[in-house]
Motif scaffolding. Structure first.
Motif, PDB file in Angstrom:
ATOM      1  N   GLY A 179       7.214  63.469 -16.067  1.00  0.00           N
ATOM      2  CA  GLY A 179       6.975  62.036 -16.158  1.00  0.00           C
ATOM      3  C   GLY A 179       8.263  61.240 -16.267  1.00  0.00           C
ATOM      4  N   ALA A 180       9.243  61.774 -17.015  1.00  0.00           N
ATOM      5  CA  ALA A 180      10.528  61.084 -17.162  1.00  0.00           C
ATOM      6  C   ALA A 180      11.267  61.010 -15.832  1.00  0.00           C
ATOM      7  CB  ALA A 180      11.383  61.798 -18.211  1.00  0.00           C
ATOM      8  N   LEU A 181      11.271  62.121 -15.090  1.00  0.00           N
ATOM      9  CA  LEU A 181      11.932  62.135 -13.784  1.00  0.00           C
ATOM     10  C   LEU A 181      11.232  61.191 -12.803  1.00  0.00           C
ATOM     11  CD1 LEU A 181      12.624  65.965 -13.400  1.00  0.00           C
ATOM     12  CD2 LEU A 181      14.303  64.166 -13.871  1.00  0.00           C
ATOM     13  N   LEU A 182       9.917  61.156 -12.878  1.00  0.00           N
ATOM     14  CA  LEU A 182       9.150  60.294 -11.977  1.00  0.00           C
ATOM     15  C   LEU A 182       9.384  58.827 -12.296  1.00  0.00           C
ATOM     16  CD1 LEU A 182       7.040  60.409  -9.665  1.00  0.00           C
ATOM     17  CD2 LEU A 182       5.275  60.269 -11.431  1.00  0.00           C
ATOM     18  N   SER A 183       9.420  58.496 -13.583  1.00  0.00           N
ATOM     19  CA  SER A 183       9.554  57.094 -13.989  1.00  0.00           C
ATOM     20  C   SER A 183      10.949  56.539 -13.733  1.00  0.00           C
ATOM     21  CB  SER A 183       9.195  56.938 -15.470  1.00  0.00           C
ATOM     22  OG  SER A 183      10.089  57.676 -16.286  1.00  0.00           O
ATOM     23  N   SER A 184      11.922  57.397 -13.453  1.00  0.00           N
ATOM     24  CA  SER A 184      13.266  56.904 -13.143  1.00  0.00           C
ATOM     25  C   SER A 184      13.275  56.079 -11.850  1.00  0.00           C
ATOM     26  CB  SER A 184      14.245  58.073 -13.024  1.00  0.00           C
ATOM     27  OG  SER A 184      14.000  58.820 -11.836  1.00  0.00           O
ATOM     28  N   GLY A 185      12.323  56.358 -10.966  1.00  0.00           N
ATOM     29  CA  GLY A 185      12.200  55.575  -9.743  1.00  0.00           C
ATOM     30  C   GLY A 185      13.091  56.003  -8.601  1.00  0.00           C
ATOM     31  N   LYS A 186      13.969  56.989  -8.803  1.00  0.00           N
ATOM     32  CA  LYS A 186      14.900  57.394  -7.747  1.00  0.00           C
ATOM     33  C   LYS A 186      14.167  57.969  -6.536  1.00  0.00           C
ATOM     34  CE  LYS A 186      18.853  58.318 -10.783  1.00  0.00           C
ATOM     35  NZ  LYS A 186      19.816  59.351 -11.274  1.00  0.00           N
ATOM     36  N   ALA A 187      13.201  58.821  -6.807  1.00  0.00           N
ATOM     37  CA  ALA A 187      12.461  59.427  -5.696  1.00  0.00           C
ATOM     38  C   ALA A 187      11.648  58.382  -4.946  1.00  0.00           C
ATOM     39  CB  ALA A 187      11.536  60.526  -6.227  1.00  0.00           C
ATOM     40  N   HIS A 188      11.055  57.440  -5.671  1.00  0.00           N
ATOM     41  CA  HIS A 188      10.299  56.372  -5.022  1.00  0.00           C
ATOM     42  C   HIS A 188      11.196  55.519  -4.130  1.00  0.00           C
ATOM     43  CE1 HIS A 188       7.331  57.239  -8.237  1.00  0.00           C
ATOM     44  NE2 HIS A 188       6.448  56.768  -7.378  1.00  0.00           N
ATOM     45  N   ARG A 189      12.381  55.177  -4.630  1.00  0.00           N
ATOM     46  CA  ARG A 189      13.294  54.349  -3.831  1.00  0.00           C
ATOM     47  C   ARG A 189      13.745  55.079  -2.578  1.00  0.00           C
ATOM     48  NH1 ARG A 189      15.064  52.915  -9.012  1.00  0.00           N
ATOM     49  NH2 ARG A 189      16.781  54.406  -8.939  1.00  0.00           N
ATOM     50  N   ARG A 190      14.010  56.370  -2.720  1.00  0.00           N
ATOM     51  CA  ARG A 190      14.415  57.142  -1.545  1.00  0.00           C
ATOM     52  C   ARG A 190      13.291  57.178  -0.511  1.00  0.00           C
ATOM     53  NH1 ARG A 190      17.536  62.668  -2.354  1.00  0.00           N
ATOM     54  NH2 ARG A 190      19.070  61.095  -2.904  1.00  0.00           N
ATOM     55  N   TRP A 191      12.070  57.354  -0.977  1.00  0.00           N
ATOM     56  CA  TRP A 191      10.904  57.379  -0.083  1.00  0.00           C
ATOM     57  C   TRP A 191      10.723  56.039   0.614  1.00  0.00           C
ATOM     58  CZ3 TRP A 191       5.262  58.095  -2.324  1.00  0.00           C
ATOM     59  CH2 TRP A 191       4.343  58.049  -1.265  1.00  0.00           C
ATOM     60  N   TYR A 192      10.647  54.971  -0.167  1.00  0.00           N
ATOM     61  CA  TYR A 192      10.351  53.661   0.404  1.00  0.00           C
ATOM     62  C   TYR A 192      11.503  53.108   1.242  1.00  0.00           C
ATOM     63  CZ  TYR A 192       6.472  53.731  -2.955  1.00  0.00           C
ATOM     64  OH  TYR A 192       5.353  54.066  -3.668  1.00  0.00           O
ATOM     65  N   ASP A 193      12.736  53.239   0.713  1.00  0.00           N
ATOM     66  CA  ASP A 193      13.877  52.734   1.480  1.00  0.00           C
ATOM     67  C   ASP A 193      14.050  53.500   2.786  1.00  0.00           C
ATOM     68  OD1 ASP A 193      14.673  50.643  -0.112  1.00  0.00           O
ATOM     69  OD2 ASP A 193      16.082  51.816  -1.292  1.00  0.00           O
ATOM     70  N   GLY A 194      13.859  54.808   2.734  1.00  0.00           N
ATOM     71  CA  GLY A 194      13.997  55.614   3.942  1.00  0.00           C
ATOM     72  C   GLY A 194      12.963  55.256   4.986  1.00  0.00           C
ATOM     73  N   ARG A 195      11.712  55.070   4.546  1.00  0.00           N
ATOM     74  CA  ARG A 195      10.668  54.716   5.504  1.00  0.00           C
ATOM     75  C   ARG A 195      10.891  53.324   6.069  1.00  0.00           C
ATOM     76  NH1 ARG A 195       9.284  56.993   8.901  1.00  0.00           N
ATOM     77  NH2 ARG A 195       9.069  58.773   7.492  1.00  0.00           N
ATOM     78  N   ALA A 196      11.305  52.374   5.226  1.00  0.00           N
ATOM     79  CA  ALA A 196      11.573  51.020   5.711  1.00  0.00           C
ATOM     80  C   ALA A 196      12.705  51.022   6.730  1.00  0.00           C
ATOM     81  CB  ALA A 196      11.928  50.104   4.536  1.00  0.00           C
ATOM     82  N   ALA A 197      13.758  51.778   6.444  1.00  0.00           N
ATOM     83  CA  ALA A 197      14.887  51.848   7.373  1.00  0.00           C
ATOM     84  C   ALA A 197      14.486  52.492   8.689  1.00  0.00           C
ATOM     85  CB  ALA A 197      16.031  52.637   6.730  1.00  0.00           C
ATOM     86  N   ALA A 198      13.700  53.571   8.626  1.00  0.00           N
ATOM     87  CA  ALA A 198      13.271  54.258   9.846  1.00  0.00           C
ATOM     88  C   ALA A 198      12.447  53.336  10.735  1.00  0.00           C
ATOM     89  CB  ALA A 198      12.479  55.515   9.487  1.00  0.00           C
ATOM     90  N   GLU A 199      11.535  52.592  10.129  1.00  0.00           N
ATOM     91  CA  GLU A 199      10.704  51.682  10.917  1.00  0.00           C
ATOM     92  C   GLU A 199      11.536  50.528  11.480  1.00  0.00           C
ATOM     93  OE1 GLU A 199       7.666  52.319  11.869  1.00  0.00           O
ATOM     94  OE2 GLU A 199       7.818  54.193  10.757  1.00  0.00           O
ATOM     95  N   SER A 200      12.522  50.064  10.719  1.00  0.00           N
ATOM     96  CA  SER A 200      13.404  49.003  11.217  1.00  0.00           C
ATOM     97  C   SER A 200      14.185  49.483  12.436  1.00  0.00           C
ATOM     98  CB  SER A 200      14.382  48.574  10.121  1.00  0.00           C
ATOM     99  OG  SER A 200      13.706  47.980   9.042  1.00  0.00           O
ATOM    100  N   ILE A 201      14.669  50.710  12.379  1.00  0.00           N
ATOM    101  CA  ILE A 201      15.432  51.268  13.492  1.00  0.00           C
ATOM    102  C   ILE A 201      14.548  51.435  14.724  1.00  0.00           C
ATOM    103  CG2 ILE A 201      16.691  53.320  14.279  1.00  0.00           C
ATOM    104  CD1 ILE A 201      17.528  53.646  11.277  1.00  0.00           C
ATOM    105  N   LYS A 202      13.317  51.875  14.511  1.00  0.00           N
ATOM    106  CA  LYS A 202      12.409  52.032  15.638  1.00  0.00           C
ATOM    107  C   LYS A 202      12.123  50.680  16.302  1.00  0.00           C
ATOM    108  CE  LYS A 202       8.848  54.742  15.000  1.00  0.00           C
ATOM    109  NZ  LYS A 202       7.488  55.221  14.632  1.00  0.00           N
TER     110      LYS A 202
END
Length: 296
Positions: free
Chosen positions: A76-99
């Protein structure tokens, strides 16, 4: 003559870097969530059988429950840090922008219609996207090479006659997106209904168990178990967002169907086709806008 195609493999290298980053972040979020929910649930179940009275293994149940609870807390502590969420969301947003940028380039849409400045402007836009990815330490210097940004397939499609570009865009962009969103919407709805059914079954079992315990038929706290299971299901459903995603997919799907119909009304005029593609990509880019909002 070989038919012109623009697959994901033909997009800039930076697209694959961003997409890989998104998949890595998504896998980490899902795994940490499973650790949190499964360990917490197992800890609660074992705690029901703990205590000094009863068989000797009851004491071991307390020890295991404590260890599993600690595991859940770490997850729960690792999840709540938000790092994995940011990597997921930022990566997907960037990929769609590039497409989206890549299709605008090949269709000569918007500010990328001018041949004298299109290449430089496209590379500049990708460099800006890459700067956002680099903050997460995932970008590769090779993705900034001109050959990695402007692929042969992109140049070939851009140079093709309007009739060819039009056919490719309708088939490989609009219809491909329609099929993708249709499949995703159906999948999300099916999974949402399955979890709803499981929720109803567990809730019913919990009520029946509580009634049986009140009559002295069983000693197990079935209601407590059911509550723990339902809490885990609720947390998992919140992560996966089945119904909200299904609604968003259906909305975009309706817009894409309208765009497909409008495409048949666009005359074979370069200026009008560029304007149409600009409008179409604005609708398609709704997805990466949504991901950007989630990330921040």
């Amino acid at each position: 003559m070989e038919p012109i195609r623009l697959t994901r493999a033909d997009l800039p290298e930076l697209y694959r870097v961003a997409s890989a980053m998104a998949h890595t972040g998504q896998r980490r979020v899902v795994r940490l969530t499973m650790v949190l929910l499964c360990s917490g649930l197992a800890s609660g179940v074992l705690a029901l059988f703990g205590g000094r009275s009863g068989p000797s293994w009851h004491a071991w149940a307390d020890t295991m429950a404590a260890a599993l609870f600690a595991t859940a807390a770490v997850g729960g502590a690792l999840l709540s840090s938000g790092k994995a969420h940011r990597r997921w969301y930022d990566g997907r947003a960037a990929a769609e922008s590039i497409k989206t940028l890549s299709w605008k380039y090949t269709m000569r849409a918007g500010s990328l219609g001018d041949d004298s400045a299109a290449d430089a402007l496209f590379c500049l836009r990708l460099t800006q996207v890459r700067a956002e990815i680099e903050q997460l330490g995932r970008a590769d210097r090779r993705s900034l090479a001109p050959a990695a940004m402007l692929t042969p397939a992109m140049r070939r499609l851009r140079a093709a006659p309007l009739t060819v570009r039009r056919a490719v865009y309708l088939e490989q962009r609009i219809r491909d997106q329609i099929e993708w969103y249709s499949g995703k919407a159906g999948q999300a709805e099916r999974r949402a209904r399955a979890w709803q059914l499981l929720t109803a079954v567990i809730g019913t079992a919990g009520v029946c168990g509580a009634l049986a315990r009140s009559r002295g038929m069983v000693e197990v706290d079935a209601l407590g178990l059911a509550a723990a299971f339902l809490a885990s299901i609720a947390a998992w459903s919140e992560l996966r967002q089945y119904w909200p995603n299904a609604a968003a997919y259906r909305l975009t799907l309706r817009e894409l169907n309208v765009i497909e119909q409008q495409a048949g009304e666009v005359p074979d005029d370069p200026g009008e086709w560029r304007a149409f593609c600009e409008h179409a990509e604005y609708a398609v880019s709704r997805e990466h806008t949504m991901w950007r909002v989630r990330a921040h």
